[in-house]
Design a protein around this motif. Structure first.
Motif, PDB file in Angstrom:
ATOM      1  N   THR A 136       8.985   4.457   4.991  1.00 43.42           N
ATOM      2  CA  THR A 136       7.379   3.972   4.813  1.00 43.42           C
ATOM      3  C   THR A 136       6.941   4.091   3.352  1.00 43.42           C
ATOM      4  OG1 THR A 136       6.979   4.635   7.135  1.00 43.42           O
ATOM      5  CG2 THR A 136       5.072   4.165   5.541  1.00 43.42           C
ATOM      6  N   TYR A 137       7.386   5.202   2.591  1.00 42.34           N
ATOM      7  CA  TYR A 137       6.862   5.156   1.401  1.00 42.34           C
ATOM      8  C   TYR A 137       7.723   4.251   0.395  1.00 42.34           C
ATOM      9  CZ  TYR A 137       5.691   7.116  -3.215  1.00 42.34           C
ATOM     10  OH  TYR A 137       5.056   7.419  -4.596  1.00 42.34           O
TER      11      TYR A 137
ATOM     12  N   LEU B 292      -3.394  -0.214  -0.306  1.00 48.54           N
ATOM     13  CA  LEU B 292      -2.089  -1.045   0.302  1.00 48.54           C
ATOM     14  C   LEU B 292      -2.504  -2.450   0.854  1.00 48.54           C
ATOM     15  CD1 LEU B 292      -1.178   2.029   2.722  1.00 48.54           C
ATOM     16  CD2 LEU B 292      -0.277   1.419   0.493  1.00 48.54           C
TER      17      LEU B 292
ATOM     18  N   GLU C  87      -8.137   5.808   5.086  1.00 48.34           N
ATOM     19  CA  GLU C  87      -6.979   5.406   5.941  1.00 48.34           C
ATOM     20  C   GLU C  87      -5.838   5.098   5.249  1.00 48.34           C
ATOM     21  OE1 GLU C  87     -10.003   4.260   6.090  1.00 48.34           O
ATOM     22  OE2 GLU C  87     -10.635   5.100   7.957  1.00 48.34           O
ATOM     23  N   GLU C  88      -6.059   4.419   4.158  1.00 44.04           N
ATOM     24  CA  GLU C  88      -4.916   3.826   3.182  1.00 44.04           C
ATOM     25  C   GLU C  88      -4.521   5.293   2.449  1.00 44.04           C
ATOM     26  OE1 GLU C  88      -5.871  -0.598   1.531  1.00 44.04           O
ATOM     27  OE2 GLU C  88      -7.108   1.139   0.755  1.00 44.04           O
TER      28      GLU C  88
ATOM     29  N   ASP D 133      -2.233   7.085   4.994  1.00 46.19           N
ATOM     30  CA  ASP D 133      -1.075   6.605   5.228  1.00 46.19           C
ATOM     31  C   ASP D 133      -0.121   6.995   4.088  1.00 46.19           C
ATOM     32  OD1 ASP D 133      -1.800   5.387   7.562  1.00 46.19           O
ATOM     33  OD2 ASP D 133      -2.188   3.322   6.625  1.00 46.19           O
TER      34      ASP D 133
ATOM     35  N   LYS E 155       0.976  10.793   4.574  1.00 46.04           N
ATOM     36  CA  LYS E 155       1.796  10.826   5.598  1.00 46.04           C
ATOM     37  C   LYS E 155       3.028  10.413   5.387  1.00 46.04           C
ATOM     38  CE  LYS E 155      -1.633  10.824   9.692  1.00 46.04           C
ATOM     39  NZ  LYS E 155      -1.890  10.125  10.796  1.00 46.04           N
ATOM     40  N   SER E 156       3.301   9.251   4.598  1.00 44.68           N
ATOM     41  CA  SER E 156       4.580   8.809   4.234  1.00 44.68           C
ATOM     42  C   SER E 156       5.286   9.595   3.210  1.00 44.68           C
ATOM     43  CB  SER E 156       4.561   7.435   3.503  1.00 44.68           C
ATOM     44  OG  SER E 156       3.950   7.597   2.264  1.00 44.68           O
TER      45      SER E 156
END
Length: 247
Positions: free
Chosen positions: A120-121, A167, A176-177, A180, A183-184
């Motif tokens: 994801t990252y 993003l 939210e971005e 994300d 978390k990545s």
């Protein structure tokens, strides 16, 4: 930048940065002691740029994407002729077609983080390098981004970082971005780190980020807020300056 982590030593930051650069695919997973030289050993390993020899002329005839001329790339970046020569050789060795797509980019990137899921990252990073959004990263894309990260002004580097975090490219960063992104990063570092990462840590980083960056408390961070906050943070400024002599 997210969560304003504590200042690290120059050596430690270089080690982390060199591991993140998707310039090469190592023959085996590098050890911690080797990771700081991944870029230097794999990319700066042999001379030559474009048609410096008959062999290079033949090699260029087989690629799908022919890079721009040396003089033009010198004008567009802050790299010297010699640096561009060795960067191109390293890029071509790993990407014979002259371009790298997202899937290959993620495969290369995963070599450095076998303990976690970096996919994801890597996608976020790929999108930051793919400035024309055509689904591929060419040599021009690569050296342009690298030049900004390593040789750009503080504003250049911060703008590049903002683009990474934004993003959907709408000009602002939402919680939210940023969540994300965080978390990545945690997924990439793996679940078996020491000390163990707490499950709520990514959200706590996001809250800290917005508390510092979201000046007008409207729930989003604009580029103006981002630049102003970073420029006033001594830790971030010192971190930015440590990249000056990576290459």
């Amino acid at each position: 930048l997210p969560g304003n982590p504590p200042v690290q030593t120059k050596k430690a930051l270089k080690q982390r940065f060199l591991k993140l650069l998707p310039c090469c695919r190592p023959k085996s997973i590098p050890s911690l002691s080797e990771s700081k030289t991944v870029l230097a050993s794999a990319v700066f390993s042999s001379p030559g740029f474009l048609a410096d020899s008959v062999e290079d002329e033949f090699e260029l005839s087989t690629v799908c994407h022919r890079p721009e001329g040396l003089e033009q790339l010198q004008e567009q970046t802050k790299f010297t002729r010699k640096e561009l020569q060795v960067l191109y050789r390293g890029f071509k060795n790993e990407c014979p077609s002259g371009i790298v797509n997202e899937e290959n980019f993620k495969q290369i990137y995963s070599q450095f983080f076998p303990q976690g899921d970096s996919s994801t990252y890597a996608t976020f990073l790929f999108n930051a390098f793919d400035t024309d959004h055509d689904g591929s990263v060419s040599f021009e894309d690569f050296v342009s981004g690298l030049s900004t990260i390593l040789r750009g002004t503080i504003d250049d580097r911060l703008n590049w970082a903002f683009n990474l975090y934004d993003l959907n490219k709408d000009g602002c960063i939402t919680k939210e971005e940023m969540l994300d992104i965080m978390k990545s990063i945690y997924d990439m570092m793996g679940k078996y780190t020491y000390p163990a990462m707490r499950e709520e840590a990514p959200r706590e980083h996001v809250e800290n980020f917005f508390q510092k960056m979201d000046r007008n408390k409207d729930g989003v961070v604009t580029i103006e807020e981002f630049l102003e906050s970073c420029q006033k943070d001594e830790n971030i400024m010192r971190s930015m300056q440590l990249f000056d002599s990576v290459i």
